[in-house]
Design a protein around this motif. Structure first.
Motif, PDB file in Angstrom:
ATOM      1  N   LEU A  34       0.830  -1.200   0.000  1.00 58.57           N
ATOM      2  CA  LEU A  34       0.000   0.000   0.000  1.00 58.57           C
ATOM      3  C   LEU A  34       0.867   1.254   0.000  1.00 58.57           C
ATOM      4  N   ILE A  35       1.942   1.229   0.775  1.00 56.43           N
ATOM      5  CA  ILE A  35       2.876   2.362   0.796  1.00 56.43           C
ATOM      6  C   ILE A  35       3.566   2.487  -0.558  1.00 56.43           C
ATOM      7  N   VAL A  36       3.942   1.343  -1.132  1.00 56.72           N
ATOM      8  CA  VAL A  36       4.561   1.344  -2.454  1.00 56.72           C
ATOM      9  C   VAL A  36       3.583   1.918  -3.480  1.00 56.72           C
ATOM     10  N   GLY A  37       2.312   1.651  -3.311  1.00 63.17           N
ATOM     11  CA  GLY A  37       1.294   2.202  -4.205  1.00 63.17           C
ATOM     12  C   GLY A  37       1.252   3.715  -4.143  1.00 63.17           C
ATOM     13  N   LEU A  38       1.370   4.257  -2.954  1.00 60.06           N
ATOM     14  CA  LEU A  38       1.391   5.715  -2.801  1.00 60.06           C
ATOM     15  C   LEU A  38       2.622   6.307  -3.494  1.00 60.06           C
ATOM     16  N   ILE A  39       3.771   5.702  -3.262  1.00 57.07           N
ATOM     17  CA  ILE A  39       5.002   6.179  -3.900  1.00 57.07           C
ATOM     18  C   ILE A  39       4.925   5.927  -5.407  1.00 57.07           C
ATOM     19  N   GLY A  40       4.380   4.782  -5.789  1.00 53.73           N
ATOM     20  CA  GLY A  40       4.236   4.437  -7.204  1.00 53.73           C
ATOM     21  C   GLY A  40       3.326   5.391  -7.954  1.00 53.73           C
ATOM     22  N   ALA A  41       2.323   5.926  -7.269  1.00 52.09           N
ATOM     23  CA  ALA A  41       1.434   6.894  -7.905  1.00 52.09           C
ATOM     24  C   ALA A  41       2.215   8.147  -8.300  1.00 52.09           C
ATOM     25  N   VAL A  42       3.085   8.590  -7.415  1.00 56.88           N
ATOM     26  CA  VAL A  42       3.924   9.755  -7.718  1.00 56.88           C
ATOM     27  C   VAL A  42       4.919   9.401  -8.824  1.00 56.88           C
ATOM     28  N   PHE A  43       5.530   8.222  -8.708  1.00 54.45           N
ATOM     29  CA  PHE A  43       6.501   7.748  -9.695  1.00 54.45           C
ATOM     30  C   PHE A  43       5.845   7.599 -11.068  1.00 54.45           C
ATOM     31  N   GLY A  44       4.645   7.034 -11.096  1.00 49.90           N
ATOM     32  CA  GLY A  44       3.912   6.878 -12.351  1.00 49.90           C
ATOM     33  C   GLY A  44       3.588   8.225 -12.982  1.00 49.90           C
ATOM     34  N   GLY A  57      -9.468  11.356 -16.038  1.00 52.06           N
ATOM     35  CA  GLY A  57     -10.420  10.684 -15.176  1.00 52.06           C
ATOM     36  C   GLY A  57      -9.762   9.824 -14.107  1.00 52.06           C
ATOM     37  N   VAL A  58     -10.578   9.321 -13.233  1.00 46.95           N
ATOM     38  CA  VAL A  58     -10.110   8.507 -12.117  1.00 46.95           C
ATOM     39  C   VAL A  58      -9.482   7.215 -12.624  1.00 46.95           C
ATOM     40  N   PHE A  59     -10.081   6.609 -13.637  1.00 50.21           N
ATOM     41  CA  PHE A  59      -9.549   5.354 -14.172  1.00 50.21           C
ATOM     42  C   PHE A  59      -8.159   5.566 -14.767  1.00 50.21           C
ATOM     43  N   GLY A  60      -7.949   6.680 -15.446  1.00 52.98           N
ATOM     44  CA  GLY A  60      -6.636   7.007 -16.003  1.00 52.98           C
ATOM     45  C   GLY A  60      -5.594   7.186 -14.916  1.00 52.98           C
ATOM     46  N   TYR A  61      -5.973   7.884 -13.836  1.00 53.11           N
ATOM     47  CA  TYR A  61      -5.062   8.054 -12.707  1.00 53.11           C
ATOM     48  C   TYR A  61      -4.743   6.712 -12.059  1.00 53.11           C
ATOM     49  N   LEU A  62      -5.735   5.836 -11.981  1.00 54.69           N
ATOM     50  CA  LEU A  62      -5.509   4.517 -11.389  1.00 54.69           C
ATOM     51  C   LEU A  62      -4.528   3.712 -12.239  1.00 54.69           C
ATOM     52  N   ILE A  63      -4.700   3.719 -13.557  1.00 53.13           N
ATOM     53  CA  ILE A  63      -3.789   2.984 -14.443  1.00 53.13           C
ATOM     54  C   ILE A  63      -2.372   3.534 -14.307  1.00 53.13           C
ATOM     55  N   MET A  64      -2.238   4.854 -14.325  1.00 56.83           N
ATOM     56  CA  MET A  64      -0.929   5.477 -14.178  1.00 56.83           C
ATOM     57  C   MET A  64      -0.286   5.076 -12.851  1.00 56.83           C
ATOM     58  N   SER A  65      -1.064   5.072 -11.794  1.00 53.99           N
ATOM     59  CA  SER A  65      -0.550   4.718 -10.473  1.00 53.99           C
ATOM     60  C   SER A  65      -0.159   3.259 -10.392  1.00 53.99           C
ATOM     61  N   VAL A  66      -0.943   2.380 -10.994  1.00 56.37           N
ATOM     62  CA  VAL A  66      -0.626   0.945 -10.989  1.00 56.37           C
ATOM     63  C   VAL A  66       0.663   0.695 -11.759  1.00 56.37           C
ATOM     64  N   VAL A  67       0.825   1.345 -12.904  1.00 61.14           N
ATOM     65  CA  VAL A  67       2.064   1.192 -13.685  1.00 61.14           C
ATOM     66  C   VAL A  67       3.257   1.643 -12.843  1.00 61.14           C
ATOM     67  N   GLY A  68       3.138   2.795 -12.212  1.00 60.93           N
ATOM     68  CA  GLY A  68       4.222   3.291 -11.364  1.00 60.93           C
ATOM     69  C   GLY A  68       4.511   2.370 -10.200  1.00 60.93           C
ATOM     70  N   ALA A  69       3.469   1.836  -9.574  1.00 59.15           N
ATOM     71  CA  ALA A  69       3.644   0.940  -8.426  1.00 59.15           C
ATOM     72  C   ALA A  69       4.287  -0.376  -8.841  1.00 59.15           C
ATOM     73  N   ILE A  70       3.910  -0.909 -10.000  1.00 61.06           N
ATOM     74  CA  ILE A  70       4.507  -2.160 -10.485  1.00 61.06           C
ATOM     75  C   ILE A  70       5.995  -1.957 -10.753  1.00 61.06           C
ATOM     76  N   ILE A  71       6.337  -0.864 -11.419  1.00 59.16           N
ATOM     77  CA  ILE A  71       7.751  -0.594 -11.704  1.00 59.16           C
ATOM     78  C   ILE A  71       8.516  -0.392 -10.402  1.00 59.16           C
ATOM     79  N   PHE A  72       7.918   0.348  -9.473  1.00 58.98           N
ATOM     80  CA  PHE A  72       8.574   0.596  -8.184  1.00 58.98           C
ATOM     81  C   PHE A  72       8.736  -0.696  -7.397  1.00 58.98           C
ATOM     82  N   LEU A  73       7.725  -1.569  -7.386  1.00 58.84           N
ATOM     83  CA  LEU A  73       7.836  -2.871  -6.712  1.00 58.84           C
ATOM     84  C   LEU A  73       8.928  -3.714  -7.353  1.00 58.84           C
ATOM     85  N   TRP A  74       9.005  -3.698  -8.669  1.00 61.08           N
ATOM     86  CA  TRP A  74      10.015  -4.464  -9.381  1.00 61.08           C
ATOM     87  C   TRP A  74      11.416  -3.973  -8.999  1.00 61.08           C
TER      88      TRP A  74
END
Length: 90
Positions: A34-44, A57-74
């Protein structure tokens, strides 16, 4: 469209949860994801800005945040210490 602080936090937390599920076993547990998701949102947001992509839109922000979080987790997984098997001497 501005989400505000609360909206951004909620999107970031959701992104961390989704990214943890997508990474299949490469997450670090619910709270850290969850913390990585917060950081990933900024990173994305930073990454999308670099490539000139705009989200809507909200869905676009969610996709951007998920992409950032996945890269950050990796990236975190690359630097995480590996668990070594314990050798039992008998």
């Amino acid at each position: 469209m501005e989400l505000g602080i609360i909206g951004s936090i909620i999107i970031g937390i959701l992104a961390g949860f989704i990214a943890g599920r997508i990474m299949k076993g490469k997450g670090f547990g619910l709270i850290v994801n969850l913390i990585v998701g917060l950081i990933g949102a900024v990173f994305g947001g930073f990454l999308f800005h670099l490539i000139g992509a705009e989200v809507m839109g909200v869905f676009g922000y969610l996709i951007m945040s998920v992409v950032g979080a996945i890269i950050f987790l990796w990236i975190l997984f690359l630097f995480a210490p590996t668990k070594k098997a314990k050798i039992h001497s008998g």
